[in-house]
Design an enzyme around this catalytic site. Structure first.
Site, PDB file in Angstrom:
ATOM      1  N   HIS A 467       8.523  31.922  33.055  1.00  0.00           N
ATOM      2  CA  HIS A 467       7.455  32.663  32.208  1.00  0.00           C
ATOM      3  C   HIS A 467       6.239  32.196  32.662  1.00  0.00           C
ATOM      4  O   HIS A 467       5.280  32.976  32.625  1.00  0.00           O
ATOM      5  CB  HIS A 467       8.040  32.472  30.618  1.00  0.00           C
ATOM      6  N   GLU A 468       5.851  31.016  32.206  1.00  0.00           N
ATOM      7  CA  GLU A 468       4.438  30.516  32.031  1.00  0.00           C
ATOM      8  C   GLU A 468       3.988  30.664  33.640  1.00  0.00           C
ATOM      9  O   GLU A 468       2.707  31.066  33.777  1.00  0.00           O
ATOM     10  CB  GLU A 468       4.366  29.040  31.900  1.00  0.00           C
ATOM     11  N   HIS A 471       2.614  34.341  33.877  1.00  0.00           N
ATOM     12  CA  HIS A 471       1.391  34.351  33.394  1.00  0.00           C
ATOM     13  C   HIS A 471       0.137  33.741  34.492  1.00  0.00           C
ATOM     14  O   HIS A 471      -0.684  34.229  34.746  1.00  0.00           O
ATOM     15  CB  HIS A 471       1.034  33.369  32.272  1.00  0.00           C
ATOM     16  N   HIS A 474      -0.561  36.085  36.989  1.00  0.00           N
ATOM     17  CA  HIS A 474      -1.736  37.078  36.671  1.00  0.00           C
ATOM     18  C   HIS A 474      -3.105  36.569  36.833  1.00  0.00           C
ATOM     19  O   HIS A 474      -3.881  37.263  37.286  1.00  0.00           O
ATOM     20  CB  HIS A 474      -1.212  37.448  35.380  1.00  0.00           C
TER      21      HIS A 474
HETATM   22 ZN   LIG Z   1       4.029  34.194  27.402  1.00  0.00          ZN
END
Ligand SMILES: [Zn+2]
Length: 678
Positions: A467-468, A471, A474
């Site tokens: 998940h991290e 990010h 991105h």
């Molecule tokens: Zn998040």
């Protein structure tokens, strides 16, 4: 005195010079950098030339860069490596920073110039990104009251002061209520069913309070295991009722009037700024755009998830019948869910952990990023770090171009806050021919290896790392001109798309077989374990969904209509819940009076975004599933249309550019196994 924060960082890749920074450097650096930024803004305001996009918007966008850099370093340290001294500095400089940001939004001369450019924007031939920057900056002034009369402005300020006091009071009341209740047990029989670690914690707490036996509280680490494992139904009921009655007991900590005052003031504030309701105000800057869209979204999911939820509820009720439970109550939910889950899947964390050695999982994350986006990660040792546990990587693309610096900081320690997050020390931006690359960081709290045992992650920790890292992609792949539109600077119901999307690879055999290898035998994780992971992750998904939807609808009902006529919190809440409740109502309980997300935190008119983000990631991943999870063309499309674009274009347009159509909730319902109940 020389101050490394104020000089040019003479470091590899101009990274933060941690080894030279002392705590004493921060305050003078902040003061100097704020003055620098103020001077830059003065220059913009006093420019004798007519305002243009370049001399006003672009100049404003690139003002205060030194201040931004110092702020990033400081606040990241305050999260990951704080101390009493740093916290003291934070208290001193926070008012300085908010005063500075108020100075900008209340600067009439500056607003005038921005407004003049905004009014002629259709004649300016702006690129889409420039248009977005102009609109965003202009709106920022207007949404803070720049267009109001003097009288209205003072009214706005009075409302804001009242609101912040009410929010604070709301939170303090919930906290006081939380601390007010303690379940004190002295008979060992009452502990039946509870795990050893929970009992131990309760014993320690009792000792601290100089009591015999065991004490359980409404704090999650105590409350959740109690509700999940305690065999005594009477005691579970007692705990659940205490939990649900928080700030709803007609005592000094009661939040009913505060809730009513909050929603009425928020509505008034929105009206003053020219919006129909608080939700209209909030959603203007969200992908969902309007309350109508949010309701359509929530109600559509509700109609699909409800049959599944009802079926699950009936199954759970049937399962609980063996204990002669006639009516399943709220305090039975976690308990019987856990028992049924164990019977169906029998999946223990300890079975999975050997396959997820931290080093292997990191290697897995890098490999997946390489297969999708051709990124390479090389650990480098020449960059300053703020702690010895931190690792630094140089990220390059297929043709060896420098893309980003990545910091990873994985283990808990004193001075690091809980949880996991992605952040940056430096945003990406372009000026002339220069494309200045970002410095991205991910911070987690995984179990530290010992001399004899490596760090083995739970499956939940594996998905957290993915998940991290989503990010981080991105941030790392950002490719925009303006820093305030770069990377994760997007609407917040869009920001979880890259992160949640990346989690999907954790459930795929093709991806898991790349890295999920037993740390002793090197054997790849067996397929039946993967199946169990997938199936158990959908367990009671219908009921979960219904619960999330009920909170989303309650939030929207409070904030999207004129609240003038509401006089009873519980009655209003029951009305909002009428289509989403499976369990009998408990009349002494109320959710709204302790719904801190929306009445204390920043989630008002935003609770729906949890489900919204899931719909997006499932819909996006379904394109990978159709074409192969390592399909380079799809990945390239995602990179070009979403990861690189940040907030330069409205998120729905970005999404459609990637996907070829707007998202629908079909993929989510399919993934969650909720469609088969139709
Ligand atoms: Zn998040």
């Amino acid at each position: 005195m020389s101050n490394p924060l104020l000089e040019n960082y003479n470091t590899p890749f101009s990274t933060a010079p941690f080894s030279k920074i002392k705590n004493d450097h921060f305050k003078p650096a902040f003061k100097k950098a704020i003055n620098l930024a103020k001077a830059e803004i003065e220059v913009i305001c006093n420019n004798p030339e007519a305002p243009t996009f370049e001399n006003t918007l672009e100049a404003l966008e690139f003002s205060g860069q030194k201040l931004n850099s110092i702020s990033s370093i400081f606040f990241n340290l305050n999260s990951a490596e704080t101390s009493d001294e740093i916290q003291k500095i934070a208290q001193d400089i926070s008012p300085m920073l908010s005063a500075f940001s108020n100075d900008i939004t209340l600067n009439k001369k500056l607003f005038k110039r921005v407004q003049l450019v905004y009014n002629i924007k259709s004649d300016l031939n702006l690129t889409a990104e420039q248009d977005m920057l102009l609109t965003k900056k202009y709106k920022n002034f207007v949404r803070n009251g720049a267009n109001l009369t003097k009288k209205e402005k003072s009214e706005l300020r009075i409302i804001d002061t009242k609101l912040s006091k009410l929010k604070l009071q709301f939170g303090e009341n919930v906290l006081a209520e939380n601390q007010d209740f303690k379940l004190h047990l002295t008979n060992k029989d009452q502990l039946k069913g509870l795990p050893e670690s929970t009992i131990e914690a309760a014993q320690i707490l009792a000792k601290q309070l100089q009591k015999k036996g065991w004490i359980f509280t409404l704090d999650y680490p105590s409350y959740i295991p109690f509700m999940t494992y305690a065999d005594s139904r009477e005691l579970r009921k007692k705990m659940a009722k205490a939990f649900g009655a928080k700030a709803f007991r007609n005592n000094d900590n009661d939040n009913q009037q505060i809730v009513l005052d909050l929603v009425k003031l928020r509505h008034k504030r929105a009206n003053l700024l020219g919006y129909k309701s608080h939700s209209h105000f909030v959603l203007e800057e969200r992908m969902a755009e309007s309350p109508e869209n949010v309701y359509v979204f929530l109600n559509d999911l509700l109609s699909k998830a409800k049959p599944a939820a009802q079926k699950e509820f009936d199954n759970l009720s049937k399962f609980a019948k063996k204990d002669e439970i006639v009516q399943l109550e709220k305090w039975d939910s976690a308990y019987y869910s856990e028992k049924l889950k164990k019977e169906l899947f029998d999946l223990e964390e300890e079975q999975l952990k050997p396959y997820f050695k931290l080093e292997n999982v990191i290697e897995g994350v890098f490999t997946v990023a390489n297969k999708l986006y051709d990124l390479n990660f090389e650990e480098i040792f020449t960059i300053d770090k703020y702690h010895k546990d931190v690792k630094t990587y140089k990220v390059t693309d297929a043709t060896d171009n420098y893309i980003a610096i990545l910091y990873t900081d994985f283990f808990p320690r004193k001075g690091k806050r809980n949880g996991a997050w992605m952040t940056s020390f430096k945003d990406q931006w372009k000026k002339g021919l220069e494309n200045s690359r970002p410095h991205i960081s991910i911070v987690c709290n995984f179990t530290k290896p010992t001399n004899t045992k490596p760090s083995l992650l739970t499956f939940n920790e594996v998905t957290t790392l993915f998940h991290e890292f989503g990010h981080a992609l991105h941030g790392m792949l950002a490719n925009t001109t303006y820093p305030s539109l770069s990377g994760t600077n997007v609407y917040w119901d869009f920001v979880e798309l890259p992160s949640q999307l990346f989690e999907n690879w954790c459930y795929e055999k093709e991806a898991l077989s790349l890295f999920a290898k037993h740390f002793k035998t090197n054997n790849i994780i067996p397929i039946d374990l993967i199946d169990k992971i997938k199936k158990s992750s959908n367990f009671l998904e219908g009921m979960q969904t219904l619960r999330q939807l009920s909170f989303g609808i309650l939030d929207m009902n409070w904030h999207s209509k004129n609240p003038a006529v509401i006089d009873n919190v519980k009655k209003f809440e029951s009305q909002a819940f009428k289509n989403t409740q499976l369990f009998p109502d408990v009349k002494e309980n109320c959710m709204s009076t302790s719904f801190s997300h929306i009445f204390q935190g920043g989630y008002s008119s935003g609770y729906y975004s949890y489900k919204w983000a899931e719909v997006l990631d499932a819909d996006a991943f379904s394109l990978f599933l159709e074409n192969g999870i390592f399909n380079k063309q799809i990945a390239q499309k995602f990179k070009l249309n979403i990861l690189e674009k940040g907030g330069t274009i409205k998120p729905m347009n970005l999404y459609v550019n990637f996907r070829g159509k707007k998202p629908t909730n079909t993929a989510l319902l399919q993934r969650a196994g909720l469609l088969k109940y139709d």
